[in-house]
Design a protein around this motif. Sequence first.
Motif, PDB file in Angstrom:
ATOM      1  N   VAL A 270       0.844  -1.203   0.000  1.00 24.90           N
ATOM      2  CA  VAL A 270       0.000   0.000   0.000  1.00 24.90           C
ATOM      3  C   VAL A 270       0.875   1.248   0.000  1.00 24.90           C
ATOM      4  CG1 VAL A 270      -1.747   1.312   1.269  1.00 24.90           C
ATOM      5  CG2 VAL A 270      -1.921  -1.181   1.133  1.00 24.90           C
ATOM      6  N   ALA A 271       1.938   1.245   0.815  1.00 25.22           N
ATOM      7  CA  ALA A 271       2.817   2.412   0.899  1.00 25.22           C
ATOM      8  C   ALA A 271       3.480   2.702  -0.446  1.00 25.22           C
ATOM      9  CB  ALA A 271       3.871   2.187   1.976  1.00 25.22           C
ATOM     10  N   GLN A 272       4.004   1.666  -1.109  1.00 23.24           N
ATOM     11  CA  GLN A 272       4.700   1.901  -2.381  1.00 23.24           C
ATOM     12  C   GLN A 272       3.724   2.368  -3.459  1.00 23.24           C
ATOM     13  OE1 GLN A 272       6.044  -2.185  -2.471  1.00 23.24           O
ATOM     14  NE2 GLN A 272       4.921  -2.628  -4.374  1.00 23.24           N
ATOM     15  N   GLY A 273       2.496   1.845  -3.435  1.00 22.01           N
ATOM     16  CA  GLY A 273       1.515   2.257  -4.427  1.00 22.01           C
ATOM     17  C   GLY A 273       1.065   3.691  -4.241  1.00 22.01           C
ATOM     18  N   LEU A 274       0.764   4.068  -3.000  1.00 18.58           N
ATOM     19  CA  LEU A 274       0.341   5.447  -2.737  1.00 18.58           C
ATOM     20  C   LEU A 274       1.440   6.445  -3.078  1.00 18.58           C
ATOM     21  CD1 LEU A 274      -1.577   5.134   0.667  1.00 18.58           C
ATOM     22  CD2 LEU A 274      -2.565   5.460  -1.601  1.00 18.58           C
ATOM     23  N   GLY A 275       2.679   6.083  -2.777  1.00 23.36           N
ATOM     24  CA  GLY A 275       3.790   7.001  -3.016  1.00 23.36           C
ATOM     25  C   GLY A 275       4.322   6.972  -4.434  1.00 23.36           C
ATOM     26  N   GLY A 276       3.869   6.022  -5.237  1.00 26.34           N
ATOM     27  CA  GLY A 276       4.420   5.900  -6.585  1.00 26.34           C
ATOM     28  C   GLY A 276       5.882   5.496  -6.566  1.00 26.34           C
ATOM     29  N   LEU A 277       6.244   4.639  -5.612  1.00 25.05           N
ATOM     30  CA  LEU A 277       7.636   4.254  -5.404  1.00 25.05           C
ATOM     31  C   LEU A 277       7.858   2.796  -5.803  1.00 25.05           C
ATOM     32  CD1 LEU A 277       7.963   5.783  -1.810  1.00 25.05           C
ATOM     33  CD2 LEU A 277       8.887   6.773  -3.912  1.00 25.05           C
ATOM     34  N   THR A 278       8.822   2.551  -6.656  1.00 20.45           N
ATOM     35  CA  THR A 278       9.230   1.176  -6.939  1.00 20.45           C
ATOM     36  C   THR A 278      10.260   0.791  -5.884  1.00 20.45           C
ATOM     37  OG1 THR A 278       8.855   1.473  -9.309  1.00 20.45           O
ATOM     38  CG2 THR A 278      10.250  -0.367  -8.636  1.00 20.45           C
ATOM     39  N   PRO A 279       9.923  -0.148  -5.009  1.00 14.97           N
ATOM     40  CA  PRO A 279      10.765  -0.370  -3.823  1.00 14.97           C
ATOM     41  C   PRO A 279      11.909  -1.347  -4.071  1.00 14.97           C
ATOM     42  CG  PRO A 279       8.852  -1.781  -3.710  1.00 14.97           C
ATOM     43  CD  PRO A 279       8.716  -0.985  -4.997  1.00 14.97           C
ATOM     44  N   TRP A 280      12.832  -1.361  -3.122  1.00 16.72           N
ATOM     45  CA  TRP A 280      13.767  -2.466  -2.982  1.00 16.72           C
ATOM     46  C   TRP A 280      13.109  -3.458  -2.025  1.00 16.72           C
ATOM     47  CZ3 TRP A 280      15.483   2.258  -4.323  1.00 16.72           C
ATOM     48  CH2 TRP A 280      16.515   2.333  -5.267  1.00 16.72           C
ATOM     49  N   VAL A 281      13.011  -4.691  -2.436  1.00 17.16           N
ATOM     50  CA  VAL A 281      12.291  -5.701  -1.658  1.00 17.16           C
ATOM     51  C   VAL A 281      13.285  -6.633  -0.987  1.00 17.16           C
ATOM     52  CG1 VAL A 281      10.566  -7.541  -1.724  1.00 17.16           C
ATOM     53  CG2 VAL A 281      10.382  -5.603  -3.302  1.00 17.16           C
TER      54      VAL A 281
ATOM     55  N   GLY B 145      16.328  -6.804  -3.777  1.00 10.44           N
ATOM     56  CA  GLY B 145      16.407  -6.453  -5.191  1.00 10.44           C
ATOM     57  C   GLY B 145      15.345  -5.436  -5.535  1.00 10.44           C
ATOM     58  N   ARG B 146      15.597  -4.660  -6.581  1.00  9.04           N
ATOM     59  CA  ARG B 146      14.629  -3.653  -7.012  1.00  9.04           C
ATOM     60  C   ARG B 146      13.449  -4.355  -7.676  1.00  9.04           C
ATOM     61  NH1 ARG B 146      15.256   1.950  -8.446  1.00  9.04           N
ATOM     62  NH2 ARG B 146      13.243   2.886  -7.920  1.00  9.04           N
ATOM     63  N   ASP B 147      12.263  -4.002  -7.269  1.00  8.96           N
ATOM     64  CA  ASP B 147      11.065  -4.611  -7.830  1.00  8.96           C
ATOM     65  C   ASP B 147      10.860  -4.133  -9.266  1.00  8.96           C
ATOM     66  OD1 ASP B 147       8.789  -6.149  -7.996  1.00  8.96           O
ATOM     67  OD2 ASP B 147       7.941  -5.434  -6.103  1.00  8.96           O
ATOM     68  N   VAL B 148       9.984  -4.817 -10.002  1.00 10.13           N
ATOM     69  CA  VAL B 148       9.757  -4.472 -11.403  1.00 10.13           C
ATOM     70  C   VAL B 148       8.724  -3.358 -11.559  1.00 10.13           C
ATOM     71  CG1 VAL B 148      10.454  -6.692 -12.331  1.00 10.13           C
ATOM     72  CG2 VAL B 148       8.096  -6.371 -11.584  1.00 10.13           C
ATOM     73  N   SER B 149       7.921  -3.107 -10.523  1.00  9.93           N
ATOM     74  CA  SER B 149       6.937  -2.030 -10.594  1.00  9.93           C
ATOM     75  C   SER B 149       6.478  -1.694  -9.191  1.00  9.93           C
ATOM     76  CB  SER B 149       5.737  -2.418 -11.466  1.00  9.93           C
ATOM     77  OG  SER B 149       4.856  -3.270 -10.775  1.00  9.93           O
ATOM     78  N   MET B 150       5.709  -0.623  -9.093  1.00  9.76           N
ATOM     79  CA  MET B 150       5.166  -0.206  -7.796  1.00  9.76           C
ATOM     80  C   MET B 150       3.893  -0.965  -7.430  1.00  9.76           C
ATOM     81  SD  MET B 150       3.346   3.427  -8.802  1.00  9.76           S
ATOM     82  CE  MET B 150       4.498   3.924 -10.080  1.00  9.76           C
ATOM     83  N   GLU B 151       3.390  -1.811  -8.318  1.00  9.28           N
ATOM     84  CA  GLU B 151       2.122  -2.495  -8.116  1.00  9.28           C
ATOM     85  C   GLU B 151       2.204  -3.566  -7.021  1.00  9.28           C
ATOM     86  OE1 GLU B 151      -1.313  -2.768  -9.740  1.00  9.28           O
ATOM     87  OE2 GLU B 151      -0.645  -0.697  -9.508  1.00  9.28           O
ATOM     88  N   PRO B 152       1.110  -3.755  -6.250  1.00 10.94           N
ATOM     89  CA  PRO B 152       1.055  -4.860  -5.283  1.00 10.94           C
ATOM     90  C   PRO B 152       1.011  -6.204  -5.995  1.00 10.94           C
ATOM     91  CG  PRO B 152      -0.594  -3.173  -4.778  1.00 10.94           C
ATOM     92  CD  PRO B 152      -0.068  -2.867  -6.145  1.00 10.94           C
TER      93      PRO B 152
END
Length: 512
Positions: A435-446, A463-470
Amino acid sequence: MRLPMRLARTCLPRVGTLLPTVSALHPTAPRNLRQGLPRPLLARHLCMQITQLNQTMTLKTMLLTIMMILMEILLLFLLLLIPTLMAILRLILHLNHHGLALDFKVAFANLVHILMALFGNSQYQGLGNRILAAASAFLYAMLTGRVLLVDPSNEMGQLFCEPFPGTTWLLPPDFPLTSYTNFSIDTAESYGNMLKNKVIDAASTTAQQLPPFAYVHLDHDASVEDKFFFCDEDQRVLRDIRWLVMRTDSYIVPGLFLVTGFQEELGVLFPEPDAVFHHLGRYLFHTNNNVWGFITRYYDAYLATAHQRVAIQVRVFGADPESPELLEQITTCTQKENLLPGLLAAGIDPPAVPTKFSKAVLVTSLKSWYYDRLKSMYWEHAAASGEAVGVHQPSHEKYQQFGARLHDTKAWADIYLLSLTDVLVTSGRSTFGYVAQGLGGLTPWVMYKPANGSVVPPDPPCGRDVSMEPCFHNPPFYGCRIKQGVDTGKIVPHVQRCKDVSWGLKLVPRVP
């Protein structure tokens, strides 16, 4: 005397044919007219009489035509209304059979298609699950033209502003279907069970044979038949059921992209499929004033003045012990990816820098142990880059409290604060982080979870995710067209497997 040319053109041809029988046609005409008037005067008089007669006939014809049109409209309306009234009657009888009273005011709501959404259960599902489920239900309601009503027991009204001005999306307290809270995978009215028990056949059941409502079970324990929901043939059946009750604790949006009938509309709504939740979340989930106070006070005090804000979301469960291995995974990930600076040995001075660069590190976790260790590390040792690093944690509730309002208030504030940072590190499989990454428009490191319950940190640690999507944790594994199991991560190019959940599905950028 001559007639005006306009009148002569329109009337004289008719007058010429009637002149020999003028007395028979007009027995009440003045005597001097019947005895014989100059022909031009007689023509003028007859022309005026015939014009009036034509106008009278035209008016009668128009009235008759209007009456016929009104009769046709009324007949068409009755033909459309009768099936709707029959559906209402079937609904009343069905609910009465289950011991539920339904007055006609409520029954008339059956004139529209309704989606009633249950977001898991606040007694065993966290806030992240409920937010993702709400966004999914809203999108499905848009795609199918349904009115969305959400279960108020999930505290949606206590945490969020109403998303639709002048109305509410909360289910009214006098809603007649009171037993919905007990619906589960075993409910006889679930779509999956009706398919399994041959109550409905997606290929042959007609709209008149469908029940007045159906329950759609898309929770984590959904069966294969429940997941036929993501097939076009079954969507055509569900389209004709006026009331749907949906329970889900997942982000089912990637599954909706598998439905061929939805793909065109989804392409128009979301040209960038990897930003679906970003748009849905920012439209639907606005904090109420109380939660907004939590957010702004903390942000202004600890984060606002930093040059860069780095967030670390650590997902642990209440029974889990503090893990030095997880702490090592956090520090290795953040330093290897240059998100946080390395540390100098004690007694070594940091390099001189013209301008001191400051980083604010926001840690969210149920436990304070990880925050305490990170804070001590950057207090007791200088950063190798010369940066000033401050570590902060808004709340530490120790364990997850389901259904506790203050706990959910702090959780929502934590999620929102994470979304306001510049860089985000999340724990794999965590809906809180999604939810946090989606609201912020952030592609996270997971940060990946160790395999098979091992405590040894994985390599690489993140690793860096492929998108900000859940990630959709419980997707279908059935090919609707070929009627057998299939890798649903290979059907649509922008629906692929998740990095943190190997069996899950997520939306990724479109292939150029």
